[in-house]
Design an enzyme around this catalytic site. Sequence first.
Site, PDB file in Angstrom:
ATOM      1  N   ASN A  84      83.508  30.969  50.684  1.00  0.00           N
ATOM      2  CA  ASN A  84      83.943  32.370  51.259  1.00  0.00           C
ATOM      3  C   ASN A  84      85.377  32.630  51.204  1.00  0.00           C
ATOM      4  O   ASN A  84      86.147  31.837  50.428  1.00  0.00           O
ATOM      5  CB  ASN A  84      83.426  32.617  52.640  1.00  0.00           C
ATOM      6  N   ARG A  85      85.942  33.308  51.911  1.00  0.00           N
ATOM      7  CA  ARG A  85      87.451  33.773  51.921  1.00  0.00           C
ATOM      8  C   ARG A  85      88.213  33.338  52.788  1.00  0.00           C
ATOM      9  O   ARG A  85      87.867  32.958  54.041  1.00  0.00           O
ATOM     10  CB  ARG A  85      87.466  35.250  51.971  1.00  0.00           C
ATOM     11  N   HIS A 110      85.826  30.656  47.716  1.00  0.00           N
ATOM     12  CA  HIS A 110      85.031  29.489  47.255  1.00  0.00           C
ATOM     13  C   HIS A 110      85.648  28.441  46.381  1.00  0.00           C
ATOM     14  O   HIS A 110      85.210  28.011  45.254  1.00  0.00           O
ATOM     15  CB  HIS A 110      83.750  30.185  46.112  1.00  0.00           C
ATOM     16  N   HIS A 180      75.236  29.049  46.554  1.00  0.00           N
ATOM     17  CA  HIS A 180      75.121  30.361  46.367  1.00  0.00           C
ATOM     18  C   HIS A 180      74.155  30.862  45.405  1.00  0.00           C
ATOM     19  O   HIS A 180      74.265  31.658  44.302  1.00  0.00           O
ATOM     20  CB  HIS A 180      76.611  30.691  45.557  1.00  0.00           C
ATOM     21  N   SER A 181      72.805  30.687  45.527  1.00  0.00           N
ATOM     22  CA  SER A 181      71.527  30.904  44.849  1.00  0.00           C
ATOM     23  C   SER A 181      71.617  32.569  45.043  1.00  0.00           C
ATOM     24  O   SER A 181      71.450  33.177  46.142  1.00  0.00           O
ATOM     25  CB  SER A 181      70.501  30.235  45.190  1.00  0.00           C
ATOM     26  N   TYR A 182      71.164  33.153  43.947  1.00  0.00           N
ATOM     27  CA  TYR A 182      70.822  34.807  44.059  1.00  0.00           C
ATOM     28  C   TYR A 182      69.247  34.645  44.077  1.00  0.00           C
ATOM     29  O   TYR A 182      68.834  34.437  42.803  1.00  0.00           O
ATOM     30  CB  TYR A 182      71.308  35.276  42.886  1.00  0.00           C
ATOM     31  N   ASP A 248      77.741  42.397  52.246  1.00  0.00           N
ATOM     32  CA  ASP A 248      78.393  41.092  51.866  1.00  0.00           C
ATOM     33  C   ASP A 248      79.021  40.771  53.389  1.00  0.00           C
ATOM     34  O   ASP A 248      80.157  40.955  53.585  1.00  0.00           O
ATOM     35  CB  ASP A 248      79.567  41.566  51.111  1.00  0.00           C
ATOM     36  N   GLU A 313      73.563  32.556  52.417  1.00  0.00           N
ATOM     37  CA  GLU A 313      74.633  31.695  52.122  1.00  0.00           C
ATOM     38  C   GLU A 313      74.512  30.777  53.775  1.00  0.00           C
ATOM     39  O   GLU A 313      75.249  31.680  54.329  1.00  0.00           O
ATOM     40  CB  GLU A 313      75.552  31.808  51.726  1.00  0.00           C
TER      41      GLU A 313
END
Length: 349
Positions: A84-85, A110, A180-182, A248, A313
């Site tokens: 994350n940020r 990340h 981070h799977s979509y 998000d 996540e």
Amino acid sequence: MAGLVVPTRDSFGRLQDGTEISRFTFQNKNKVTVRIINYGGIITDILVPDKNGEIKDINLGFDNIKGYEARHPYFGAICGRVANRIAGGKFTLDGKEYQLPVNNGQNHLHGGVKGFDKVVWEARVDDDTLVLRYVSPDGEEQYPGELTTEVRYRLTNDNELSIDYTATTTKATPINLTNHSYFNLAGQGYPNLDDHVIWIDAFTYTPLDENNIPTGTLAPVSGTPFDLRNPTRLGDRLKSVRNGKGYDTNFCVGGRTGNLTRVASLAHTPSGRKIDVFTTEPGLQCYTGCNMAAGVFGKGGVEYRKLASVCLETQHYANSVNQPNFPSTILRPGQSYRHTTVYKFGLTS
């Protein structure tokens, strides 16, 4: 070894520098298959049967290593040293200010320019467990301390994919790891999430400022599009979230940090496929692919679209290193970082 799901190993090709990448395949008695490579710890495939027994891959990604080595939105990867940020890429620890690389506007995202998603992990198989190990040098991406991380993957015959993270450090450092799977339970490449139903057990979330950084407050979800405490059809909700941008968003599923707890589920009514999410972490970042760039072509040549996949996540809150009221992400020498997440695949009743 009876009853254990033991992974097999083969080659997934070579990086541009010639390094061979290994792929590990788990397949259980229920025909659930999970494949993982030691580049970035990436989960490349998750094949799951639907209510009629039809098996589809529900995990976005690429057919070969070239796709993963090129720029992509962290498909299936381990994100770290800090997922994350971090605002401005800056933080102060024990009186010293650190400036990390910024790779997401003015923020650090990340793990930076070369995060854990872009390194080759040492790999071994211990019985039914794939163990990946990476030693991040002191000063890598400007983080303090040599950080030694192990990530252990295991698939059971109860359709549980467990991911166990541990780490130690030689200097105090922030750490926040995630996968981070979509997911698209209709099958990777399906063009929308409309018939997906989501549930997240969170009474609060962390609102963002104009730079996508948490403001520091924990806001109640009640009366907002972020209230997912009752199963909610995404097709009925996404257009009302952030002016149609989708989620998000970090949901505060904590208060139980350290205890493995069911915090979320994602179901697809037409196929009957379902994922339950269990974690020891205080936060769950729900991301519905709103920043997906145009022209990203994945497995089988399908184009991946915005708002057509969802990441769940498990992690600490974004920018925690600069928010003393958030759960701490600081790891110190002599301590051990531990984090467990389980994705359980099944069918709706």
